[in-house]
Design an enzyme around this catalytic site. Structure first.
Site, short mmCIF file in Angstrom:
data_model
loop_
_atom_site.label_atom_id
_atom_site.label_comp_id
_atom_site.label_asym_id
_atom_site.label_seq_id
_atom_site.Cartn_x
_atom_site.Cartn_y
_atom_site.Cartn_z
N GLY A 43 0.77 -1.24 0.00
CA GLY A 43 0.00 0.00 0.00
C GLY A 43 0.81 1.29 0.00
O GLY A 43 0.37 2.30 -0.55
N ASP A 101 -5.17 2.24 10.35
CA ASP A 101 -6.58 1.95 10.61
C ASP A 101 -6.70 1.46 12.06
O ASP A 101 -6.77 2.26 12.98
CB ASP A 101 -7.04 0.91 9.58
CG ASP A 101 -8.51 0.57 9.66
OD1 ASP A 101 -9.26 1.31 10.32
OD2 ASP A 101 -8.93 -0.44 9.07
N PHE A 150 -13.95 3.39 3.75
CA PHE A 150 -13.01 2.51 3.05
C PHE A 150 -12.58 3.21 1.77
O PHE A 150 -13.39 3.53 0.91
CB PHE A 150 -13.61 1.14 2.75
CG PHE A 150 -12.54 0.17 2.36
CD1 PHE A 150 -11.74 -0.43 3.32
CD2 PHE A 150 -12.29 -0.11 1.03
CE1 PHE A 150 -10.71 -1.30 2.97
CE2 PHE A 150 -11.27 -0.99 0.66
CZ PHE A 150 -10.49 -1.57 1.64
#
Ligand code: IMP
Length: 177
Positions: A43, A101, A150
């Site tokens: 990511g 997160d 999201f």
């Protein structure tokens, strides 16, 4: 805009401008520390590439691949998929993340780096979702705070899709329900 995206949250220009701001802060802190800039795969790759270009100080780069996600909910299970290629002993490590997160991934990675003798461990993240935090993790350098959503693009995926979008967008709910 991609057909599966509901809304663009941050454009490429906004992300680049924010990354430049972060690089200014990091340069002051790390100019004499020869840090290891550690990207968490996959990511962080776009953010990392953008940050590196702007961080014109003496540094080394490495990657670590840990995995905890399937779909849109954290499983809390973190495993090492690809380890670092260099020692972190007595080194200043700056972890580059796409998004924090639950914080569980970073918690495990920080523990690993400290156990291996890193001198300091700090985090720079492009996005931070503080509402969904489960582990006591605070990134020192944060690009954008976002609510409980999201998001995909700019390296972030949903089941390995959308990483190549040059912006960060909110995925249409219909795509994952
Ligand atoms: P944490 O361990 O729950 O903090 O999860 C961190 C990792 O989960 C990030 O590096 C992402 O790969 C993934 N993740 C968390 N939120 C999102 C999101 O909104 N979109 C895409 N990936 C996410």
């Amino acid at each position: 805009m991609h057909q599966d995206i509901d809304k663009i949250l941050f454009s490429q220009e906004e992300i680049e401008a924010k990354t430049a701001e972060l690089a200014v802060q990091l340069k002051t802190e790390y100019a004499d520390k020869k840090p290891i800039l550690l990207g968490l795969l996959k990511g962080s790759m776009m953010f990392m590439a953008e940050l590196m270009k702007k961080l014109d100080i003496d540094l080394q780069v490495d990657f670590l691949d840990v995995s905890s996600y399937e779909g849109t909910v954290s499983t809390g299970d973190v495993r090492i998929v690809k380890d670092l290629g260099m020692s972190v002993r007595d080194r200043h490590v700056l972890i580059a993340e796409d998004i924090v997160d639950t914080g569980r991934t970073l918690e495990k990675v920080i523990e690993l780096l400290r156990n291996r003798g890193a001198k300091t461990v700090e985090m720079v993240t492009l996005l931070d979702k503080p509402e969904t935090r489960k582990a006591p993790i605070a990134a020192k350098y944060v690009g954008f705070m976002i609510p409980k959503l999201f998001v995909v693009g700019y390296g972030l995926d949903y089941n390995e899709k959308y990483r190549n979008l040059p912006y960060i967008g909110i995925l249409k709910v219909s795509v994952y329900t």
